[in-house]
Design an enzyme around this catalytic site. Structure first.
Site, PDB file in Angstrom:
ATOM      1  N   HIS A  89       4.078  -1.959   0.282  1.00 55.32           N
ATOM      2  CA  HIS A  89       4.455  -0.888   1.209  1.00 55.32           C
ATOM      3  C   HIS A  89       4.505  -1.468   2.620  1.00 55.32           C
ATOM      4  O   HIS A  89       3.583  -2.158   3.043  1.00 55.32           O
ATOM      5  CB  HIS A  89       3.433   0.254   1.120  1.00 55.32           C
ATOM      6  CG  HIS A  89       3.498   1.204   2.265  1.00 55.32           C
ATOM      7  ND1 HIS A  89       4.665   1.841   2.637  1.00 55.32           N
ATOM      8  CD2 HIS A  89       2.560   1.611   3.154  1.00 55.32           C
ATOM      9  CE1 HIS A  89       4.429   2.600   3.688  1.00 55.32           C
ATOM     10  NE2 HIS A  89       3.161   2.479   4.033  1.00 55.32           N
ATOM     11  N   GLU A  92      -3.836   3.553   0.325  1.00 49.45           N
ATOM     12  CA  GLU A  92      -2.734   3.844  -0.604  1.00 49.45           C
ATOM     13  C   GLU A  92      -3.055   3.288  -2.002  1.00 49.45           C
ATOM     14  O   GLU A  92      -2.145   2.928  -2.758  1.00 49.45           O
ATOM     15  CB  GLU A  92      -1.404   3.252  -0.083  1.00 49.45           C
ATOM     16  CG  GLU A  92      -0.995   3.666   1.318  1.00 49.45           C
ATOM     17  CD  GLU A  92      -0.493   5.112   1.449  1.00 49.45           C
ATOM     18  OE1 GLU A  92      -0.601   5.872   0.474  1.00 49.45           O
ATOM     19  OE2 GLU A  92      -0.016   5.445   2.552  1.00 49.45           O
ATOM     20  N   HIS A  98       6.409  -1.001   6.906  1.00 46.79           N
ATOM     21  CA  HIS A  98       6.945  -0.080   7.921  1.00 46.79           C
ATOM     22  C   HIS A  98       8.107  -0.729   8.689  1.00 46.79           C
ATOM     23  O   HIS A  98       8.006  -0.917   9.904  1.00 46.79           O
ATOM     24  CB  HIS A  98       5.839   0.279   8.933  1.00 46.79           C
ATOM     25  CG  HIS A  98       4.669   1.034   8.384  1.00 46.79           C
ATOM     26  ND1 HIS A  98       3.549   1.335   9.144  1.00 46.79           N
ATOM     27  CD2 HIS A  98       4.445   1.560   7.157  1.00 46.79           C
ATOM     28  CE1 HIS A  98       2.676   2.010   8.397  1.00 46.79           C
ATOM     29  NE2 HIS A  98       3.188   2.153   7.191  1.00 46.79           N
ATOM     30  N   HIS A 119       8.289   7.018   7.747  1.00 43.54           N
ATOM     31  CA  HIS A 119       7.047   6.276   7.508  1.00 43.54           C
ATOM     32  C   HIS A 119       7.332   4.818   7.126  1.00 43.54           C
ATOM     33  O   HIS A 119       6.823   3.915   7.761  1.00 43.54           O
ATOM     34  CB  HIS A 119       6.241   7.003   6.412  1.00 43.54           C
ATOM     35  CG  HIS A 119       4.950   6.332   6.051  1.00 43.54           C
ATOM     36  ND1 HIS A 119       3.974   6.947   5.289  1.00 43.54           N
ATOM     37  CD2 HIS A 119       4.452   5.103   6.317  1.00 43.54           C
ATOM     38  CE1 HIS A 119       2.951   6.130   5.129  1.00 43.54           C
ATOM     39  NE2 HIS A 119       3.222   4.995   5.728  1.00 43.54           N
ATOM     40  N   GLU A 172      25.735  -7.568  -0.605  1.00 41.48           N
ATOM     41  CA  GLU A 172      24.557  -7.997  -1.365  1.00 41.48           C
ATOM     42  C   GLU A 172      23.759  -6.796  -1.928  1.00 41.48           C
ATOM     43  O   GLU A 172      23.044  -6.945  -2.923  1.00 41.48           O
ATOM     44  CB  GLU A 172      23.653  -8.830  -0.442  1.00 41.48           C
ATOM     45  CG  GLU A 172      22.638  -9.707  -1.136  1.00 41.48           C
ATOM     46  CD  GLU A 172      23.276 -10.823  -1.964  1.00 41.48           C
ATOM     47  OE1 GLU A 172      24.479 -11.113  -1.783  1.00 41.48           O
ATOM     48  OE2 GLU A 172      22.553 -11.395  -2.811  1.00 41.48           O
TER      49      GLU A 172
HETATM   50  P1  13P Z   1      -4.130   1.034   4.934  1.00 43.03           P
HETATM   51  O1  13P Z   1      -4.580   0.277   6.164  1.00 43.03           O
HETATM   52  O2  13P Z   1      -5.242   1.934   4.406  1.00 43.03           O
HETATM   53  O3  13P Z   1      -3.578   0.126   3.893  1.00 43.03           O
HETATM   54  O4  13P Z   1      -2.986   2.036   5.383  1.00 43.03           O
HETATM   55  C1  13P Z   1      -1.835   1.552   6.016  1.00 43.03           C
HETATM   56  C2  13P Z   1      -0.630   2.376   5.728  1.00 43.03           C
HETATM   57  O5  13P Z   1       0.480   1.908   5.960  1.00 43.03           O
HETATM   58  C3  13P Z   1      -0.771   3.722   5.135  1.00 43.03           C
HETATM   59  O6  13P Z   1       0.453   4.226   4.716  1.00 43.03           O
HETATM   60 ZN    ZN Z   2       2.182   3.241   5.700  1.00 45.64          ZN
END
Ligand code: 13P
Ligand code: ZN
Length: 269
Positions: free
Chosen positions: A137, A113, A139, A208, A167
């Site tokens: 980023h 990314e 998950h 995602h 909050e």
């Molecule tokens: P990377 O391991 O390349 O950082 O990818 C993980 C990810 O969450 C892709 O969206």
């Molecule tokens: Zn990801």
């Protein structure tokens, strides 16, 4: 390197995020734009590699340095093995190419990314006059779960989350953006995200995860934590199957805005 504050702050955030359960396997990535004096402090340990195309132009970031997780690395291993799990890159003086100058041991490279990270560093740097330095980023489960049951619209996510925990409007007064599913690591995802990040500090990537930005590690961690926690409360309330008997009113949002000097986006009131 191991004595510098930014390096230790980066590792602490990565390890905390692992313990929050937001980083299964190699999920997620983190980057920080170094201050000039921070880059100068560690310049002697740099071993520059070859230049590579970024894939997007980031002229505003010309000659900047970033510490960034490695592609395929596990947040679980960040503290134990930083030389392999992360590295430092330098953007060239045109903003078209980058090279690795530290870390990424054993043939590693920056996150897949890379394009959304750098493009959004550029957008946030311009939008905040250089204050924003962290892009993240992750998950987190409840945010992902919500993206299956709420309309994939900024307004729906912002209104629901603002309304479920007091909050929320304080932590994200401009709301949050939402993107439909797009392929991970794609230029489409990078560009679509950057079009929302001039307005928002967080964008939900449907099915995602989440993409977030801020001045420092604490603010970005806190932002994602707040969005994930409120998503969990919303899912719990939805799961009861019962009608809501009360909620935060538009007038109460205005009271909150006055008390905390917030500029709440009118679209979400
Ligand atoms: P990377 O391991 O390349 O950082 O990818 C993980 C990810 O969450 C892709 O969206
Ligand atoms: Zn990801």
């Amino acid at each position: 390197m191991k004595e510098t504050a930014f390096f230790n702050d980066f590792l602490r955030m990565a390890d905390d995020a692992w313990h929050m359960g937001w980083h299964e396997s190699n999920g997620g990535n983190l980057s920080y734009r170094l201050r000039d004096k921070e880059a100068d402090e560690i310049r002697e340990s740099f071993m520059p590699g070859d230049w590579h195309k970024i894939g997007v132009g980031v002229p505003v970031l010309a000659s900047s340095f970033f510490i960034m997780t490695a592609s395929g690395s596990h947040f679980r291993n960040m503290l134990k093995d930083p030389e392999t799990s992360l590295g430092i890159i330098e953007v060239d003086d045109t903003g078209e190419r980058y090279r690795q100058v530290w870390g990424y041991a054993n043939g590693g490279r920056p996150t897949s990314e890379l394009a959304p990270h750098l493009l959004n560093h550029q957008v946030k740097m311009e939008a905040t006059g250089g204050v924003a330095r962290v892009i993240y980023h992750a998950h987190p489960s409840d945010i992902i779960a919500l993206s299956f049951v709420l309309p994939l619209e900024d307004e729906a996510f912002t209104k629901e989350l603002w309304g479920i925990m007091t909050e929320c409007p304080i932590v994200f007064p401009s709301g949050i953006g939402v993107l439909k599913w797009l392929p991970p690591g794609s230029l489409d995802l990078a560009i679509a995200t950057s079009k929302l990040m001039d307005r928002y500090d967080a964008v939900v990537w449907a099915h995602h995860g989440i993409f977030a930005a801020g001045a420092d590690f604490d603010s970005v961690f806190g932002l994602v934590h707040t969005i994930e926690k409120s998503s969990g409360i919303l899912l719990k309330v939805m799961s009861t199957g019962r009608d809501r008997l009360s909620g935060i009113t538009s007038g109460q949002f205005k009271e909150l805005a006055a008390r905390f000097d917030l500029k709440l986006d009118e679209r979400f009131l």
